[in-house]
Design a protein around this motif. Sequence first.
Motif, PDB file in Angstrom:
ATOM      1  N   MET A   1       0.769  -1.104  -0.072  1.00  0.00           N
ATOM      2  CA  MET A   1       0.056   0.158   0.134  1.00  0.00           C
ATOM      3  C   MET A   1       0.991   1.353  -0.162  1.00  0.00           C
ATOM      4  O   MET A   1       1.918   1.343   0.722  1.00  0.00           O
ATOM      5  N   HIS A   2       0.533   2.140  -0.551  1.00  0.00           N
ATOM      6  CA  HIS A   2       1.101   3.491  -0.848  1.00  0.00           C
ATOM      7  C   HIS A   2       0.250   4.876  -0.547  1.00  0.00           C
ATOM      8  O   HIS A   2      -1.053   4.400  -0.834  1.00  0.00           O
ATOM      9  N   PHE A   3       0.885   5.989  -0.268  1.00  0.00           N
ATOM     10  CA  PHE A   3      -0.093   7.051  -0.141  1.00  0.00           C
ATOM     11  C   PHE A   3       0.629   8.199  -1.009  1.00  0.00           C
ATOM     12  O   PHE A   3       1.749   8.046  -1.349  1.00  0.00           O
ATOM     13  N   ASP A  24       1.232  15.331   3.702  1.00  0.00           N
ATOM     14  CA  ASP A  24       1.015  13.825   3.472  1.00  0.00           C
ATOM     15  C   ASP A  24      -0.539  13.873   3.414  1.00  0.00           C
ATOM     16  O   ASP A  24      -1.423  14.596   4.075  1.00  0.00           O
ATOM     17  N   THR A  26      -3.749  11.815   4.016  1.00  0.00           N
ATOM     18  CA  THR A  26      -3.887  10.971   5.181  1.00  0.00           C
ATOM     19  C   THR A  26      -5.402  10.386   4.444  1.00  0.00           C
ATOM     20  O   THR A  26      -6.406  10.990   4.059  1.00  0.00           O
ATOM     21  N   SER A  28      -7.185   6.691   3.201  1.00  0.00           N
ATOM     22  CA  SER A  28      -7.298   5.869   1.809  1.00  0.00           C
ATOM     23  C   SER A  28      -8.127   6.476   1.137  1.00  0.00           C
ATOM     24  O   SER A  28      -8.206   6.718  -0.086  1.00  0.00           O
ATOM     25  N   ASN A  31      -6.689   9.948  -0.279  1.00  0.00           N
ATOM     26  CA  ASN A  31      -5.758   9.445  -1.402  1.00  0.00           C
ATOM     27  C   ASN A  31      -6.224   9.197  -2.624  1.00  0.00           C
ATOM     28  O   ASN A  31      -6.032   9.450  -3.590  1.00  0.00           O
ATOM     29  N   GLU A  32      -7.671   8.423  -2.453  1.00  0.00           N
ATOM     30  CA  GLU A  32      -8.253   7.945  -3.670  1.00  0.00           C
ATOM     31  C   GLU A  32      -8.806   9.210  -4.630  1.00  0.00           C
ATOM     32  O   GLU A  32      -8.699   9.236  -5.756  1.00  0.00           O
ATOM     33  N   LEU A  43      -5.596   4.841  -7.086  1.00  0.00           N
ATOM     34  CA  LEU A  43      -4.465   5.038  -6.495  1.00  0.00           C
ATOM     35  C   LEU A  43      -3.443   3.676  -6.669  1.00  0.00           C
ATOM     36  O   LEU A  43      -2.154   4.053  -7.077  1.00  0.00           O
ATOM     37  N   THR A  79       4.455   9.477  -4.825  1.00  0.00           N
ATOM     38  CA  THR A  79       4.129   8.291  -3.733  1.00  0.00           C
ATOM     39  C   THR A  79       5.004   7.893  -2.829  1.00  0.00           C
ATOM     40  O   THR A  79       6.225   8.017  -3.151  1.00  0.00           O
ATOM     41  N   THR A  82       4.071   2.823   2.583  1.00  0.00           N
ATOM     42  CA  THR A  82       3.589   2.763   4.063  1.00  0.00           C
ATOM     43  C   THR A  82       4.265   1.460   4.353  1.00  0.00           C
ATOM     44  O   THR A  82       4.497   0.451   3.856  1.00  0.00           O
TER      45      THR A  82
END
Length: 83
Positions: A1-3, A24, A26, A28, A31-32, A43, A79, A82
């Motif tokens: 998983m990444h952010f 950052d 924060t 999910s 992020n999408e 993502l 990107t 995590t």
Amino acid sequence: MHFLLITGFFPDEAQDDSLQFELDITGSEMNEKVAQLIESKPLDEVEPGELLLTLDQVTALENLLDVSFPKGLEYFMGTCATY
């Protein structure tokens, strides 16, 4: 998983190449939303690396994230993994 991460630098790196802004993304869901806004894809399909953001993209991010980005910087979306 990444952010996703938004960074800002002065346009003239010869004058000062240090990081001036970092945000950052924060959660999910957010992020999408950012991935869809900037890359028009989910993502998990966003390629690693950094993407230079346009002024229109920065403005759209300010509205989506309800954040004021400092003026006069070049912004990048990258990107991060995590752990």
